[in-house]
Design an enzyme around this catalytic site. Structure first.
Site, mmCIF file in Angstrom:
data_model
loop_
_atom_site.group_PDB
_atom_site.id
_atom_site.type_symbol
_atom_site.label_atom_id
_atom_site.label_comp_id
_atom_site.label_asym_id
_atom_site.label_seq_id
_atom_site.Cartn_x
_atom_site.Cartn_y
_atom_site.Cartn_z
ATOM 1 N N THR A 278 0.829 -1.216 0.000
ATOM 2 C CA THR A 278 0.000 0.000 0.000
ATOM 3 C C THR A 278 0.859 1.259 0.000
ATOM 4 O O THR A 278 0.672 2.162 -0.829
ATOM 5 C CB THR A 278 -0.915 0.010 1.240
ATOM 6 O OG1 THR A 278 -1.656 -1.205 1.272
ATOM 7 C CG2 THR A 278 -1.855 1.202 1.202
ATOM 8 N N LEU A 279 1.803 1.345 0.937
ATOM 9 C CA LEU A 279 2.647 2.541 1.014
ATOM 10 C C LEU A 279 3.489 2.682 -0.249
ATOM 11 O O LEU A 279 3.627 3.776 -0.806
ATOM 12 C CB LEU A 279 3.596 2.449 2.228
ATOM 13 C CG LEU A 279 3.174 3.185 3.494
ATOM 14 C CD1 LEU A 279 1.800 2.756 3.953
ATOM 15 C CD2 LEU A 279 4.192 2.975 4.614
ATOM 16 N N VAL B 165 9.646 5.581 5.923
ATOM 17 C CA VAL B 165 8.303 5.784 6.469
ATOM 18 C C VAL B 165 7.723 4.457 6.965
ATOM 19 O O VAL B 165 6.523 4.352 7.166
ATOM 20 C CB VAL B 165 7.346 6.403 5.421
ATOM 21 C CG1 VAL B 165 7.644 7.877 5.208
ATOM 22 C CG2 VAL B 165 7.401 5.647 4.100
ATOM 23 N N ARG C 288 9.220 1.346 9.485
ATOM 24 C CA ARG C 288 9.453 1.166 10.914
ATOM 25 C C ARG C 288 10.937 1.391 11.190
ATOM 26 O O ARG C 288 11.780 0.971 10.394
ATOM 27 C CB ARG C 288 9.070 -0.251 11.378
ATOM 28 C CG ARG C 288 7.579 -0.473 11.589
ATOM 29 C CD ARG C 288 7.028 0.297 12.799
ATOM 30 N NE ARG C 288 5.599 0.076 12.980
ATOM 31 C CZ ARG C 288 4.633 0.795 12.416
ATOM 32 N NH1 ARG C 288 4.936 1.795 11.618
ATOM 33 N NH2 ARG C 288 3.367 0.521 12.658
ATOM 34 N N ASP D 264 10.555 9.315 9.346
ATOM 35 C CA ASP D 264 9.313 9.445 10.111
ATOM 36 C C ASP D 264 9.306 8.461 11.273
ATOM 37 O O ASP D 264 8.503 8.608 12.195
ATOM 38 C CB ASP D 264 8.121 9.168 9.186
ATOM 39 C CG ASP D 264 6.775 9.480 9.833
ATOM 40 O OD1 ASP D 264 6.615 10.626 10.328
ATOM 41 O OD2 ASP D 264 5.897 8.609 9.859
ATOM 42 N N GLU E 24 11.373 5.566 19.750
ATOM 43 C CA GLU E 24 10.418 6.684 19.612
ATOM 44 C C GLU E 24 9.809 7.010 20.964
ATOM 45 O O GLU E 24 9.465 6.091 21.705
ATOM 46 C CB GLU E 24 9.318 6.300 18.612
ATOM 47 C CG GLU E 24 9.865 6.123 17.200
ATOM 48 C CD GLU E 24 8.798 5.717 16.183
ATOM 49 O OE1 GLU E 24 7.609 5.793 16.489
ATOM 50 O OE2 GLU E 24 9.187 5.325 15.083
ATOM 51 N N HIS F 111 6.615 10.246 13.498
ATOM 52 C CA HIS F 111 5.779 9.082 13.155
ATOM 53 C C HIS F 111 4.322 9.512 12.879
ATOM 54 O O HIS F 111 3.398 9.075 13.581
ATOM 55 C CB HIS F 111 5.809 8.012 14.261
ATOM 56 C CG HIS F 111 5.354 6.664 13.762
ATOM 57 N ND1 HIS F 111 5.767 5.482 14.330
ATOM 58 C CD2 HIS F 111 4.526 6.324 12.736
ATOM 59 C CE1 HIS F 111 5.203 4.468 13.681
ATOM 60 N NE2 HIS F 111 4.440 4.950 12.714
ATOM 61 N N ALA G 181 1.176 9.246 8.059
ATOM 62 C CA ALA G 181 -0.152 8.831 7.581
ATOM 63 C C ALA G 181 -1.279 9.652 8.204
ATOM 64 O O ALA G 181 -2.447 9.355 7.983
ATOM 65 C CB ALA G 181 -0.371 7.347 7.898
HETATM 66 P P1 NAD Z 1 1.283 -3.700 2.964
HETATM 67 O O1 NAD Z 1 1.066 -5.036 3.577
HETATM 68 O O2 NAD Z 1 0.238 -3.155 2.050
HETATM 69 O O3 NAD Z 1 2.647 -3.705 2.138
HETATM 70 C C1 NAD Z 1 3.848 -4.235 2.614
HETATM 71 C C2 NAD Z 1 4.591 -4.827 1.429
HETATM 72 O O4 NAD Z 1 5.893 -5.220 1.820
HETATM 73 C C3 NAD Z 1 3.892 -6.056 0.867
HETATM 74 O O5 NAD Z 1 3.796 -5.924 -0.522
HETATM 75 C C4 NAD Z 1 4.836 -7.195 1.241
HETATM 76 O O6 NAD Z 1 4.807 -8.255 0.329
HETATM 77 C C5 NAD Z 1 6.155 -6.476 1.240
HETATM 78 N N1 NAD Z 1 7.206 -7.170 1.989
HETATM 79 C C6 NAD Z 1 7.121 -7.809 3.173
HETATM 80 N N2 NAD Z 1 8.317 -8.312 3.519
HETATM 81 C C7 NAD Z 1 9.168 -7.988 2.519
HETATM 82 C C8 NAD Z 1 10.536 -8.246 2.289
HETATM 83 N N3 NAD Z 1 11.259 -8.957 3.148
HETATM 84 N N4 NAD Z 1 11.081 -7.752 1.167
HETATM 85 C C9 NAD Z 1 10.348 -7.050 0.266
HETATM 86 N N5 NAD Z 1 9.047 -6.783 0.430
HETATM 87 C C10 NAD Z 1 8.467 -7.259 1.544
HETATM 88 O O7 NAD Z 1 1.555 -2.719 4.149
HETATM 89 P P2 NAD Z 1 1.551 -1.116 4.071
HETATM 90 O O8 NAD Z 1 0.209 -0.611 4.450
HETATM 91 O O9 NAD Z 1 2.159 -0.708 2.801
HETATM 92 O O10 NAD Z 1 2.511 -0.767 5.279
HETATM 93 C C11 NAD Z 1 3.862 -1.186 5.268
HETATM 94 C C12 NAD Z 1 4.502 -0.872 6.598
HETATM 95 O O11 NAD Z 1 4.673 0.530 6.706
HETATM 96 C C13 NAD Z 1 3.630 -1.262 7.784
HETATM 97 O O12 NAD Z 1 3.908 -2.578 8.192
HETATM 98 C C14 NAD Z 1 4.003 -0.255 8.830
HETATM 99 O O13 NAD Z 1 5.045 -0.756 9.627
HETATM 100 C C15 NAD Z 1 4.506 0.936 8.049
HETATM 101 N N6 NAD Z 1 3.569 2.079 8.081
HETATM 102 C C16 NAD Z 1 4.024 3.259 8.588
HETATM 103 C C17 NAD Z 1 3.190 4.364 8.608
HETATM 104 C C18 NAD Z 1 3.680 5.681 9.156
HETATM 105 O O14 NAD Z 1 2.906 6.418 9.708
HETATM 106 N N7 NAD Z 1 4.929 6.027 8.994
HETATM 107 C C19 NAD Z 1 1.874 4.264 8.130
HETATM 108 C C20 NAD Z 1 1.445 3.052 7.602
HETATM 109 C C21 NAD Z 1 2.308 1.967 7.572
#
Ligand code: NAD
Length: 307
Positions: free
Chosen positions: A144-145, A223, A225, A249, A254, A273, A276
């Site tokens: 998603t991100l 952005v 973890r 971020d 933290e 942080h 989003a």
């Molecule tokens: P998501 O599940 O939609 O996407 C994560 C992607 O990473 C998936 O496509 C997955 O297949 C891939 N992935 C997992 N392990 C991997 C690896 N070893 N190598 C390559 N790709 C790998 O999740 P998302 O909504 O995109 O969020 C991702 C992460 O971002 C969350 O887990 C969260 O920790 C962080 N996040 C941070 C904020 C913020 O405020 N900064 C907001 C939302 C999410």
């Protein structure tokens, strides 16, 4: 299970007022109430920001965050507690935040903000500013991100490459690399953007070798973890001018400790942080909760189920 009482745990106050979400969900055919720690056991399900051990006694826990690395999956499984997360809602918000960081660096906007604090009229060096159009961003993690960032940056004219396990094409990316080509992928980029979840596999994925592989005029953006990055290795690279800068971020600790050198670096943007954050957050996460309440009633599988 029968859902009679859904609690909105007051830890969500870190992101939005709990009462906003309770009101948004008030038309559900279940009782919805804002709760503190002492009322968890009176609920069948809880919407929350943080983890509490008492959650192991409810049927279903929904995390308002996408990242659920702080929840003990094994214990949820052992106690038959369902865990769902909020993946899927952060594409535009985080994508725009990332675009903002990149625009600040390319157009030198962070310098102007810093100079303004000192009432200083100072133009950038003639060769400091550049345009994002024609630059390359490498997005590591294409969920998603990652896709949200790719779409926003693509709209600004960047060439966007991605890194994912399979290396298969993803819409919105000009080129996708598999994980075993990570160093090659990041070595060609003006900006490297990290969007993978924190797992055993991704902990310290960005270490001294990764920063070595990046160009010394490239910017690093995290952005996802904090622990996906070996933070001392990043600080070393920044201090050695082996990187141009970073926008961060998330951090290994933290809030970022006051003594961290990252606070004082000219080419580092620190945000607390909140990549989003949006005034619509309670609606976005509430829509997932609503959908799952409906699915439960229909006997269908939950959306965004993690455990
Ligand atoms: P998501 O599940 O939609 O996407 C994560 C992607 O990473 C998936 O496509 C997955 O297949 C891939 N992935 C997992 N392990 C991997 C690896 N070893 N190598 C390559 N790709 C790998 O999740 P998302 O909504 O995109 O969020 C991702 C992460 O971002 C969350 O887990 C969260 O920790 C962080 N996040 C941070 C904020 C913020 O405020 N900064 C907001 C939302 C999410």
């Amino acid at each position: 299970f029968e859902l009679e009482r859904l609690g909105i745990h007051d830890s969500v106050a870190m992101v939005f007022p709990p009462a906003e979400l309770a009101e948004y969900l008030a038309d559900l055919p279940v009782e919805v109430a804002v709760i503190g720690d002492d009322e968890i056991s009176a609920c069948d399900a809880v919407v929350t920001m943080e983890h509490r051990d008492a959650f192991l006694e409810v049927e279903w826990v929904h995390s308002i965050q996408a990242g659920v690395d702080r929840f003990p999956f094994d214990e949820f499984e052992a106690n038959d507690v369902i865990l769902t997360n909020s993946t899927g809602i952060h594409d535009r918000t985080v994508g725009e935040t990332v675009a903002g960081y990149l625009l600040m660096f390319a157009r030198r906007l962070h310098d102007h903000v810093a100079n303004q604090q000192d009432r200083r009229w100072e133009r950038p060096e003639w060769d400091a500013a550049f345009t994002l159009a024609g630059s390359t961003a490498c997005v590591v993690g294409t969920g998603t991100l990652g896709t949200g960032a790719a779409e926003t940056l693509g709209g600004l004219g960047l060439r966007v490459t991605g890194v994912r396990r399979s290396g298969d094409h993803v819409p919105g990316f000009d080129e996708v690399y598999s994980n075993d080509r990570l160093l090659e992928a990041i070595s060609g980029a003006d900006f490297v953007i990290v969007t993978v979840p924190l797992t055993d596999e991704t902990r310290h994925l960005f270490d001294a070798d990764a920063f070595d592989a990046m160009r010394d005029d490239a910017y690093f953006v995290n952005v996802s973890r904090g622990p996906v990055v070996d933070e001392p290795a990043l600080i070393d690279a920044l201090e050695a001018d082996a990187l141009a800068g970073a926008a961060l971020d998330v951090f290994e600790e933290e809030p970022l400790p006051e003594e961290s050198p990252l606070w004082g670096m000219d080419e580092v943007i620190v945000s607390p942080h909140c990549a989003a954050y949006t005034r619509d957050y309670f609606r976005d996460t509430g829509d997932i909760v609503r959908e799952n309440v409906d699915r439960l009633a229909d006997g269908a599988a939950f959306r965004n189920r993690v455990v």
